[in-house]
Enzyme design. Structure first.
Site, PDB file in Angstrom:
ATOM      1  N   GLU A   1      42.944  48.972  46.181  1.00 25.61           N
ATOM      2  CA  GLU A   1      43.100  49.024  44.729  1.00 25.61           C
ATOM      3  C   GLU A   1      41.764  49.250  44.016  1.00 25.61           C
ATOM      4  OE1 GLU A   1      46.193  46.157  43.150  1.00 25.61           O
ATOM      5  OE2 GLU A   1      45.782  45.248  45.097  1.00 25.61           O
TER       6      GLU A   1
ATOM      7  N   SER B   1      49.868  46.620  43.633  1.00 22.52           N
ATOM      8  CA  SER B   1      50.021  47.950  43.044  1.00 22.52           C
ATOM      9  C   SER B   1      51.073  48.784  43.761  1.00 22.52           C
ATOM     10  CB  SER B   1      48.674  48.699  43.025  1.00 22.52           C
ATOM     11  OG  SER B   1      47.769  48.060  42.166  1.00 22.52           O
TER      12      SER B   1
ATOM     13  N   TYR C   1      49.754  53.470  36.798  1.00 21.75           N
ATOM     14  CA  TYR C   1      48.382  53.685  36.381  1.00 21.75           C
ATOM     15  C   TYR C   1      48.063  55.097  35.883  1.00 21.75           C
ATOM     16  CZ  TYR C   1      47.822  49.300  38.830  1.00 21.75           C
ATOM     17  OH  TYR C   1      47.954  47.999  39.235  1.00 21.75           O
TER      18      TYR C   1
ATOM     19  N   ARG D   1      49.723  36.535  36.314  1.00 20.35           N
ATOM     20  CA  ARG D   1      50.905  37.250  35.839  1.00 20.35           C
ATOM     21  C   ARG D   1      52.013  37.108  36.867  1.00 20.35           C
ATOM     22  NH1 ARG D   1      49.960  42.673  36.562  1.00 20.35           N
ATOM     23  NH2 ARG D   1      51.727  42.772  38.003  1.00 20.35           N
TER      24      ARG D   1
ATOM     25  N   ASP E   1      55.659  38.217  38.268  1.00 19.81           N
ATOM     26  CA  ASP E   1      56.572  39.353  38.259  1.00 19.81           C
ATOM     27  C   ASP E   1      57.966  38.907  38.664  1.00 19.81           C
ATOM     28  OD1 ASP E   1      54.426  40.926  37.576  1.00 19.81           O
ATOM     29  OD2 ASP E   1      54.113  41.727  39.592  1.00 19.81           O
TER      30      ASP E   1
ATOM     31  N   GLU F   1      56.309  37.848  42.745  1.00 17.64           N
ATOM     32  CA  GLU F   1      54.937  37.562  43.136  1.00 17.64           C
ATOM     33  C   GLU F   1      54.142  37.051  41.948  1.00 17.64           C
ATOM     34  OE1 GLU F   1      52.200  41.117  43.582  1.00 17.64           O
ATOM     35  OE2 GLU F   1      54.144  42.113  43.833  1.00 17.64           O
TER      36      GLU F   1
ATOM     37  N   ASN G   1      50.236  37.399  40.423  1.00 19.63           N
ATOM     38  CA  ASN G   1      48.955  38.103  40.454  1.00 19.63           C
ATOM     39  C   ASN G   1      47.894  37.196  39.840  1.00 19.63           C
ATOM     40  OD1 ASN G   1      49.847  41.131  41.067  1.00 19.63           O
ATOM     41  ND2 ASN G   1      51.340  40.222  39.666  1.00 19.63           N
TER      42      ASN G   1
ATOM     43  N   GLY H   1      45.674  43.538  36.510  1.00 18.39           N
ATOM     44  CA  GLY H   1      45.014  44.707  35.960  1.00 18.39           C
ATOM     45  C   GLY H   1      44.633  44.522  34.500  1.00 18.39           C
TER      46      GLY H   1
END
Length: 315
Positions: free
Chosen positions: A18, A146, A216, A255, A257, A270, A272, A276
């Site tokens: 990443e 990602s 992205y 974060r 998900d 998951e 994070n 990002g």
């Protein structure tokens, strides 16, 4: 505030798959901090060593790295040894959250909803896999983000290729029950009892394919923030996000998900711990919906930087 934060290193780039995303995140964070009068400097951990980091003379660092060697606890451990305050979760929480298999084990122990799963290896029976998880199912490397190395498997014939792809990224491979529905994410700020969820975001990708391109690069993905959900469901997602965050002992920011299935039940996918921070990123989007600018978000995260291990002083 800015004068009290000292010389700040924005750690970005790194060695993971990443890296390109991290370069964008780090540049954005750096520019935002500078706009607030903070003495911020970019530091690419993929190009420079820990000795260089020591010699840079930073008073604290903002970790804008994603993936291995930046988000997985390894760097956090080194920073603890250097007594250098850093943003985000500590060594244990970073390591747990980076491993989607261990994350699931912790969440299940806390009674939190997450899709059924199996850990695969080259000898795993396809029949056993499909009997346990059904079709379609998801196969992915548990230590990557990602959407790298992930495959939605719809037939038994696709399992072998999906396994090989995931195994090219990771020593372990995670097979997971596929949840059909809406894709949601919830940013979380703070630590412990003060951790608070930001508004829920819905991700609407073309054909439901929220891959690297649609995350992205492409502008085809739509984001709805706050997500159009009943108030009770939004509150439930906020609660689950905070509980999932605390269960892993996350700090600073993160974060969660989710998939929201067709019956309206949320499933945690998951967590994070270094999300990002690009122009397409979701934590800044949630912060904006809560009335916080990108620059103010960066300053709040930076202000929470700390070492998590408090050793007795050596005489």
């Amino acid at each position: 505030m800015s004068s009290n934060l000292g010389r700040v290193g924005v750690l970005y780039g790194g060695h993971s798959a990443e890296r390109e995303v991290s370069l964008m995140s780090g540049q954005g964070v750096h520019d935002a901090l500078r706009s607030k009068g903070i003495d911020a400097h970019l530091f690419d951990t993929g190009r420079y060593t820990l000795v260089d980091l020591i010699n840079a003379g930073f008073d604290r660092v903002f970790i804008a790295l994603h993936g291995r060697y930046g988000e997985d606890g390894t760097l956090q451990g080194a920073l603890e040894l250097l007594h250098l305050p850093y943003t985000g979760s500590g060594t244990l929480a970073s390591s747990l959250a980076m491993n989607k298999i261990m994350t699931k084990k912790v969440w299940l122990q806390h009674g939190l909803p997450t899709p059924a799963y199996m850990v695969m290896d080259a000898e795993t029976s396809v029949d056993e896999l499909i009997d346990a998880l059904g079709l379609p199912l998801i196969i992915k490397p548990p230590h990557e983000g990602s959407t790298l190395g992930i495959t939605k498997v719809t037939t038994r014939e696709e399992v072998a290729a999906a396994y090989r792809l995931a195994a090219s990224y990771d020593e372990q491979v995670l097979a997971e029950q596929f949840i059909k529905g809406r894709e949601l994410t919830v940013p979380v700020l703070g630590s412990g009892a003060s951790a608070r969820a930001l508004p829920v975001i819905e991700i609407v990708a073309p054909d439901g394919n929220y891959d690297y391109e649609h995350k992205y690069i492409s502008n085809d993905t739509q984001y709805v923030c706050p997500a159009e959900l009943p108030a009770e469901l939004s509150a439930e997602l906020a609660r689950l996000s905070e509980e999932a965050y605390r269960a892993l002992e996350c700090e600073g920011w993160g974060r969660a998900d989710f998939m929201l299935d067709e019956s309206g039940k949320p499933w945690l996918l998951e967590m994070n711990t270094s999300p990002g921070m690009t122009s397409h990123s979701l934590v800044p989007m949630g912060a904006k919906a809560a009335g916080m600018s990108y620059a103010d978000l960066c300053v709040e995260i930076l202000s929470s930087a700390s070492c998590k291990v408090h050793s007795p002083s050596v005489a």
